[in-house]
Enzyme design. Structure first.
Site, PDB file in Angstrom:
ATOM      1  CB  THR A  23      46.643  31.556  47.508  1.00 38.31           C
ATOM      2  OG1 THR A  23      46.553  31.187  48.886  1.00 38.31           O
ATOM      3  CG2 THR A  23      47.612  30.616  46.797  1.00 38.31           C
TER       4      THR A  23
ATOM      5  CD  GLU B 185      47.674  28.133  44.180  1.00 37.46           C
ATOM      6  OE1 GLU B 185      47.153  29.000  43.442  1.00 37.46           O
ATOM      7  OE2 GLU B 185      47.107  27.685  45.200  1.00 37.46           O
TER       8      GLU B 185
ATOM      9  CE  LYS C  61      32.658  15.151  47.407  1.00 41.04           C
ATOM     10  NZ  LYS C  61      33.765  15.365  48.341  1.00 41.04           N
TER      11      LYS C  61
ATOM     12  CD1 TRP D 254      30.597  14.871  44.115  1.00 39.90           C
ATOM     13  CD2 TRP D 254      32.104  16.005  42.912  1.00 39.90           C
ATOM     14  NE1 TRP D 254      31.832  14.485  44.555  1.00 39.90           N
ATOM     15  CE2 TRP D 254      32.792  15.161  43.831  1.00 39.90           C
ATOM     16  CE3 TRP D 254      32.854  16.810  42.059  1.00 39.90           C
ATOM     17  CZ2 TRP D 254      34.182  15.117  43.911  1.00 39.90           C
ATOM     18  CZ3 TRP D 254      34.239  16.765  42.134  1.00 39.90           C
ATOM     19  CH2 TRP D 254      34.896  15.930  43.060  1.00 39.90           C
TER      20      TRP D 254
HETATM   21  N1  LIG Z   1      37.471  32.569  35.256  1.00 38.69           N
HETATM   22  C1  LIG Z   1      37.264  31.984  36.431  1.00 38.69           C
HETATM   23  N2  LIG Z   1      36.107  31.349  36.697  1.00 38.69           N
HETATM   24  C2  LIG Z   1      35.882  30.754  37.880  1.00 38.69           C
HETATM   25  N3  LIG Z   1      36.759  30.755  38.896  1.00 38.69           N
HETATM   26  C3  LIG Z   1      37.937  31.375  38.694  1.00 38.69           C
HETATM   27  C4  LIG Z   1      38.251  32.007  37.473  1.00 38.69           C
HETATM   28  N4  LIG Z   1      39.507  32.515  37.580  1.00 38.69           N
HETATM   29  C5  LIG Z   1      39.941  32.201  38.803  1.00 38.69           C
HETATM   30  N5  LIG Z   1      39.009  31.536  39.502  1.00 38.69           N
HETATM   31  C6  LIG Z   1      39.077  31.038  40.898  1.00 38.69           C
HETATM   32  O1  LIG Z   1      40.120  31.730  41.583  1.00 38.69           O
HETATM   33  C7  LIG Z   1      41.071  30.794  42.092  1.00 38.69           C
HETATM   34  C8  LIG Z   1      42.441  31.387  42.124  1.00 38.69           C
HETATM   35  O2  LIG Z   1      42.421  32.522  42.943  1.00 38.69           O
HETATM   36  P1  LIG Z   1      43.637  32.961  43.834  1.00 38.69           P
HETATM   37  O3  LIG Z   1      44.885  32.297  43.382  1.00 38.69           O
HETATM   38  O4  LIG Z   1      43.604  34.457  43.816  1.00 38.69           O
HETATM   39  O5  LIG Z   1      43.352  32.487  45.315  1.00 38.69           O
HETATM   40  P2  LIG Z   1      42.132  31.703  45.907  1.00 38.69           P
HETATM   41  O6  LIG Z   1      42.075  30.333  45.328  1.00 38.69           O
HETATM   42  O7  LIG Z   1      40.905  32.548  45.771  1.00 38.69           O
HETATM   43  O8  LIG Z   1      42.552  31.615  47.441  1.00 38.69           O
HETATM   44  P3  LIG Z   1      43.117  30.338  48.262  1.00 38.69           P
HETATM   45  O9  LIG Z   1      43.827  29.448  47.307  1.00 38.69           O
HETATM   46  O10 LIG Z   1      44.027  30.943  49.257  1.00 38.69           O
HETATM   47  O11 LIG Z   1      41.920  29.712  48.864  1.00 38.69           O
HETATM   48  C9  LIG Z   1      40.948  29.604  41.177  1.00 38.69           C
HETATM   49  O12 LIG Z   1      41.423  28.425  41.801  1.00 38.69           O
HETATM   50  C10 LIG Z   1      39.454  29.567  40.901  1.00 38.69           C
HETATM   51  O13 LIG Z   1      38.750  28.931  41.935  1.00 38.69           O
HETATM   52 MG   LIG Z   2      43.406  28.742  45.496  1.00 44.37          MG
END
Ligand SMILES: Nc1ncnc2c1ncn2[C@@H]1O[C@H](COP(=O)(O)OP(=O)(O)OP(=O)(O)O)[C@@H](O)[C@H]1O
Ligand SMILES: [Mg+2]
Ligand SMILES: Nc1ncnc2c1ncn2[C@@H]1O[C@H](COP(=O)(O)OP(=O)(O)OP(=O)(O)O)[C@@H](O)[C@H]1O
Ligand SMILES: [Mg+2]
Lengths: 542, 542
Positions: B185, B330, B439, B444
């Site tokens: 990630t 994931e 919070k 929220w």
């Molecule tokens: N269209 C979208 N709008 C808002 N948020 C988004 C969108 N697409 C993806 N995301 C955000 O990106 C995340 C997924 O990103 P990625 O798998 O690249 O790793 P990350 O969540 O940024 O990093 P880590 O999990 O290591 O903290 C999602 O869980 C969400 O929070």
């Molecule tokens: Mg993530």
């Protein structure tokens, strides 16, 4: 090392779950057997399918039990499917057009324990139910008010039976390779053979069918499955439709031109699928009435070879895209679809029709090859034909009961029994059935090509080519012809018409005129019977 | 009773087999790392991927070995992927934008045995290779002529290494649940966590992604995957593209507006996918040059929330359809896509944009729900938000090494860490990350909503909302703002602008102006760091 992804078995009830969750208000419109057009939704179908499962469960039906359906395409038939599968039982669609003895044989072979039956088929079932030893319950797809007097035992009206459900039931779960459905082949070349679909194969097939380069189905489509659910799963539409949440329009028992047109127009259908004869009836109706098809965008045509004239009319006169498709019960049934690859997407006129008259190319999930009799793969040159063999997750690996095992080889290839060639662009064309091909001096003559040519003669209503024993060549072609009413073409007329359009040595040695050509219950030419009729026929060249 | 359908494991190399067989001459165009635009075909990629597999096999790499790639999107990277998977090894895409120590940590965590590396990243790899104990081989994605001097050990030029292959090799076969790929990630909310894709999940994800109501990909499309292969599988395009045989245009290392425009135009790209910042750069380039996008039909925008202005510009000024999408490493990564259901397909103007600004709905194969902290499912009312949980065949069931196990529950639900609500039509909208949500008095407050609102102010370049400890409310929002160059908005200006557009008690208690907001390596706002910077900050209301 295994991946760390979720175990999420591909189970059919997840298709209807998805429909209810994401497309709950989308309509399913049916021409009911009782008469009127009735409307329901995926949410409602889902609720009632769960109730079917609950009731089956309570009545003692479950994992592995074969539950027959003898029914037209309606919302109730869909509910029955998902209810049966959701309790781990196996829907077994019966083709009511088969001969009565065939149906009895099939039901006994499958050992069907219960049956969902439409009012239409009550008289038929009354005659045969006694001969089916395994049958314990008959559920008539209607409500109490419409229940007829019947001599059947253990019979109940569907709605009444459903009402005994509490609505508190959850799908059973099981391995995705569990059997989900069963369908027998049409019996064109011999006895019908049973094919046993799994949940996995049904779900994968639904995905394959919906892909943009296959049928290209979206939630914004309105789908009219004219092809019956008892004819190879309605080509997957009963699964693909819920999967993507498209509105469904179910034609019930009426497949004539006027009835189909009425639904296409009133429900603004965008997509439909059927065999050529259904489309011919529709086009005839349109021509007679001067009606148009402003909503319909795309039709899939398969089951037998799609005549070029049909494609032309749909595309030129009604602006409806035609997708020629080939498949078989053993393939769930989709094998190839004739959508256009970018290289030929720009073609027009005859060049485009030349492609579209082929049966198409396989989507991801279907592998195909053409071999000679020694299993040697043939080149993709658009002319060398041979046995068409296929592989894939929605292709049978055996028939029910182990018959026909010679059609399956060690490497997983299934011999379709069709004869075809593949062109350099990957487009496959069926030239014959292996059992029908004429072997003259060791070389093969395509009967489909001879027939397509002969019916191009303006005085010919129908034509069938068969091989007749010949002392020098082994076999030579005889053309059997049904004349159009009031027309009197002679042998010489017909041969003169064909001459030059096909290799010299393919030309029929003789033409025989008959009043009628025998057909199977599903409307295909029954060459086995035809060959019997002409057994001992002496060709003038012999 | 099991079905009698073929065992045809869902293996990734079947995707490229299908591409070579049915779409062999289709082009893959890459902006090479060496400079020029290079062209190849699926047939060629297939041949070379087999050679990669053969060479890996001969070098002793095989089932279960993690093979890293540190590379841009090019045809060679695709070949490497399929070659690695085809020998049963696991491609492990490294994100070169991560900090050097993170990359070392990830490689050691994965125990990468070999690496395919682009010329661009040689200097980086030279600095870290020594720290990766498991690394035995470095394959530089170039030819001998372009090989630089290097301090690396066991290093070889890709083309030279490939040439040592005989070309006689067949894919290995194994269970479809075998690990195929690995990706960590982005590390936005903590340490990057490893996700281990299987062949099955990759193939199913490719099918899901191509569906008409998802990305809707056809062989007639020309696809430009701007989103890197190291960013969650290029959102599946490296698998979906070959599956359907679409022409691919690979941008190499150049993702600036001019370079992307050049490819879109010269290669007549019809479909593309990238994060919002890439598209902003492209639109800025178009506005500066007055260029248009006559070929491009559709773009998918995700990775972070797609600003409404971006959608408007694409659709109104360039006639390009925007599909907002949400996903995560994931999830392979697709979770939801904002295509229009028939009920909203006819909407226009703001009503349409209101839908399109949501992240969309899940395709078949993804289940989702929103729960409160006690795992109680929340209503689909378009306002009650909670933890977003998902299930599906392409969703992780665990992280590599077992970290983060609290995110996975008994019923198979994965807690995404995102906060969202779902509307009655099934459309999901992300309002926050669970770790970022503020919070206040037990209720929220959505930081994404505050930020989206604040950046609507003409003088605000960027904004981030974080929770600050408050003696009465627990937490209250602080808005951190970067001003546009030359602009001097005050706290009062900004609060006045926001006032009335959001619930009274959501209004920030204070505004702090900063020169810069910290970002992660992948360009997302790094709220952990920001919260550290403001630790101990005293709100005027406290
Ligand atoms: N269209 C979208 N709008 C808002 N948020 C988004 C969108 N697409 C993806 N995301 C955000 O990106 C995340 C997924 O990103 P990625 O798998 O690249 O790793 P990350 O969540 O940024 O990093 P880590 O999990 O290591 O903290 C999602 O869980 C969400 O929070
Ligand atoms: Mg993530
Ligand atoms: N587009 C088409 N063009 C030509 N033939 C077709 C086409 N579509 C299907 N067919 C024929 O239909 C066959 C499949 O039909 P089906 O599974 O209904 O049973 P059947 O083959 O007619 O009967 P049986 O196998 O019992 O003899 C194919 O094998 C092929 O011969
Ligand atoms: Mg058959």
């Amino acid at each position: 090392m295994l991946g760390l992804m979720q175990e999420w078995p591909l189970l059919c009830h997840k298709l209807i779950d998805n429909a209810a969750r994401q497309h709950g208000e989308r309509e399913i419109v049916s021409r009911s057997i009782e008469g009127p057009i009735v409307r329901t939704t995926y949410a409602e179908i889902h609720r009632r399918a769960l109730q079917v499962a609950e009731r089956l469960d309570r009545d003692g039906f479950g994992l592995g039990d074969r539950i027959a359906t003898l029914a037209w395409n309606t919302a109730r038939h869909i509910e029955a499917w998902y209810g049966i599968m959701g309790v781990g039982a196996i829907y077994h669609t019966l083709n009511p057009r088969l001969f009565r003895e065939q149906i009895v044989w099939i039901m006994n072979n499958a050992e069907d324990k219960a049956i969902f039956v439409d009012l239409t088929f009550m008289p038929l079932l009354e005659k045969i139910a006694g001969a089916v030893k395994s049958l314990r319950k008959v559920i008539v797809l209607t409500d109490k008010a419409h229940m007829p007097q019947t001599t059947l035992q253990n019979v109940v009206a569907y709605e009444q039976w459903l009402d005994e459900g509490t609505g508190a039931f959850a799908w059973k779960t099981f391995d995705e390779n569990t059997a989900a459905g069963m369908c027998y082949t049409s019996g064109t070349t011999g006895d019908p053979k049973g094919v046993l679909y799994s949940h996995r194969s049904n779900v994968l097939h639904a995905m394959i069918a919906a892909m943009p380069d296959a049928m290209g189905l979206s939630s914004r489509d309105t789908i009219l499955p004219v092809v019956p659910m008892f004819h190879a799963n309605a080509w997957g539409l009963g699964q693909s439709g819920p999967m993507i949440g498209a509105k469904l329009v179910m034609p019930g028992s009426k497949m004539d031109g006027a009835s189909i047109y009425e639904l296409l127009d009133a429900e603004k259908v965008t997509f439909s699928a059927a065999v050529p004869t259904v489309w011919m009836m529709l086009l005839q109706h349109l021509e007679e009435t001067g009606k148009k098809l402003p909503y319909l965008k795309k039709v899939v045509i398969g089951g037998s070879s799609c005549p070029r004239a049909l494609t032309t009319k749909f595309q030129d006169n009604y602006d409806v895209e035609v997708i020629h498709a080939w498949g078989m019960t053993e393939m769930s049934p989709l094998g190839t679809l004739c959508t256009l690859k970018p290289d030929c997407a720009g073609l027009e006129g005859d060049a485009r029709l030349d492609i579209q008259s082929k049966q198409g190319y396989p989507p991801f999930g279907v592998e195909m090859k053409v071999t000679d009799d020694d299993n040697k793969e043939q080149p993709w040159d658009g002319k060398t034909f041979g046995r068409l063999k296929v592989r894939g997750p929605a292709v049978a690996r055996a028939y029910y009961g182990g018959v026909g095992s010679e059609q399956f080889d060690q490497e997983g290839w299934f011999d379709t029994g069709d004869v075809a060639h593949i062109d350099p662009g990957g487009y496959m064309q069926i030239t014959d059935r292996a059992k029908d091909v004429i072997k003259s001096g060791g070389e093969w003559i395509s009967t489909i090509e001879l027939e397509n040519l002969a019916v191009g003669h303006p005085d010919v209503a129908e034509a069938a080519a068969i091989g007749i024993q010949h002392s020098k060549w082994g076999e030579r072609p005889l053309l059997v012809v049904v004349r159009k009413p009031g027309r009197e073409p002679t042998k010489t007329d017909i041969l003169a018409f064909m001459n030059g359009k096909v290799a010299k040595w393919w030309m029929p040695d003789d033409v025989a005129f008959v009043g009628e050509i025998p057909h199977t219950a599903t409307g295909k030419i029954q060459k086995t019977t035809l060959r019997q009729q002409f057994r001992g026929y002496r060709l003038p060249t012999d």
